[in-house]
Each structure stands twice: as C-alpha cells, then as structure tokens.
Scaffold this active site. Sequence first.
Site: not given
Length: 379
Positions: A326, A360
């Site tokens: 991210k 994840r």
Amino acid sequence: MVVEKLSNCIDLHRELKALGVDGGGVSILEDKAHFHLIRIRDLHVGAANILKQDALSIGADLAVPRGTVTASIPRVDALLIATERQLQQLVKKEKAQPFGLKALSVELESFCHLKHDEDASIMGILNANDDSFYHASRFQGSKAIERIETMIVEGADMIDLGGVSSRPGSIAVSAEEELSRVAPIIDALYEQKFYEKTALSLDSYEPLVIHYALERGFRIVNDITGLANDEVARLCGSYGATAVIMHMQGNPVNMQENPSYSSLIGDVELFFRERIAKAESFGIKDIILDCGIGFGKRLDDNLSLITHQSHFLRLGKKLLVGASRKSMINAISPSMSDDRLAGTLAIHLKAIEEGATIVRVHDVKEHAQAIKIWKAMRG
C-alpha cells in the site's frame, strides 16, 4: 563468569525451564518480564491520585501530568505501567473506589489474560479485475487457477478472491458485472474441489456475488463495509460462513478526503463492537476483525493501528491486517520504483508481533519465509 544481555523478545518460558526453575517460579518470573502500557484519557483528577497510590502500593505506577497532586486541573490523561499480575490486583482495588474508578476497573479487566497467538496465517490475494492497484495480483481464467495453486504451495492458508477494486478513488461496478468477473474462477475452483485444499474467501459486499460463492465452497466473506448490508449478514449466518469485518471511514470514492477521528483506537473499537453485535444477531459465529489500513486513514492513523493491534485483542476475535504494497510504504520511504515488498514485510511482521493472526498479502512465498525466520529468532 560470562554475562550476556538477552533480547526482551525471546521465549522466556523456554529460557526459564532450561535453567531448571520450578513451575511456580516460571509463572512468577515470566509475568515480571511482560508489562502493560495502558493510556487512560480524560480521567477525573481525584481518580488519578487514587489510582496512582493504588498502583504504587502493588509495585506498578501511573504517569500523570504535573499539577495532578494539587488537583490544579480537573481532568487529566495518564499512562498506567503494570505487569499482568499487578494489573489483576489493581482491578480488584479499583472496584470499590469512587470518581469513576469502578467503571475503569471493568475496562482494565478486559486487558487481563489476553492471549496472543503468534502462529500467523497467510491470506493470498487474487484479483479478477483489471483495475486493482497492484497489477501483479490480476489473474483470469486458467492463469487464476494456476496462481492459486502456486500460492497454496508457497504457504497460503487461505485465498481471497476479489472482482472489484477498492483502492482510493475507485468506482464501484454493478453486482452483475462483478459476478461475471469472478464466476468463472469460482466455478473452476468448485469443479476442482479447491475448497478441500484451502479456505476460500470472497472479497465482496454484494449479496448476489456472495451467495454464488457460498453455494460453491467459499466459507469466508471479506466485507470492506463491515456487514453494512443486512442481507450479507444473513447469508453469512445461514451458510455458517466466517465474516471478516473491516473498518472503513467513508467509501472508496471519498475515504481519503481528509479523514479524521475524535479518538482513532476508540472509534474503531466502537465500530467493531457494534458490528460484532450485529453479526452475532444474525447467527454468525466466526468473526475476524480488520482495522482497514488505508481505508479512510491518514499515515499516522495507519501506523497507530498497526502498532497498537494488541488493543483489539480484548474483543476476543482474530485480527487481520492487510497493508500489502500500500501507498503508506512510499509515504514513509519514498522510492523511485513501485517495489514495496520490503516495507510490506516490515509492517506485517510488526502487526503479527502486536497481535495480528492473519496477514492479507500479494507475496505469499516471501511472507512465509519471513514469518518462519521471525519465529525462529524469537525462539
């Protein structure tokens, strides 16, 4: 004589047993090596003075601002420092105290006996859409099945399939369009009985798509809206599916437009408590919590939620963190390339250390290796 400084992160229980310490001594000494740091906001100054004295009487301590003893300010913030045993003793003492300390004792008690499972699970990501933020996670047709097989071999404990991007600024598509993207993969996984090989998760909040997946071997619903839709909750309950409840402020279109919180940790916990109650009212028994890194969060918010994952352990649910590749990584460490793997590993290992039990990820093999090495170093 040989003197060695040991890491505070070692397996102290094993070290004490190796020394030959008896069972009772192991328990007492192990407790002394681990302590709680608990921030208490907006505490009545009278309560702060009582709590300070009670903490000192059992060997703990309470850090308070200057002027607390003279009560020059009506309410203060404080920081409690106590071992597990001291915290339990303090809880008993405060149950009979005034100025809101009885209510505080209930809050403190929820942090006692917290269990931290360091046997972390890996959730591998597969996207069936062309606009997910990380292009290497996009697969369709037979390539998707091959990728899933590879992730299982590399160490994925579960696979999370998604058909719609939720990156900041992304636009939702119709449920029919989403289903057209994931249905071929779901059908292939069902035909080849992949539900017997791994846990299959669907990243969706659309009842139509979720129903299709649950009918075909999927047992986890990863809902970025945190069960906002009653029909999604009903489906999870009726199929006995695990619900991943994620916190998001706003929606993917506007979530990064100046997000703000009155109390970040408290606001996220309140959301979790409300949605857990909703989930349980629909008969959902297995719940996973995801604080939603990057979903309506500033950089400092993301860092706080990762660093203080252990706070949410008191809710009694497994914790999932998804920070894989991210943009927060580049915000911390700007790079000329888009390779954010090293930063991802650093974040996820810290999250596991603080209480997360599921990560994840896009890069399964690298995470499996990193977690194995990290665990070996901790003993």
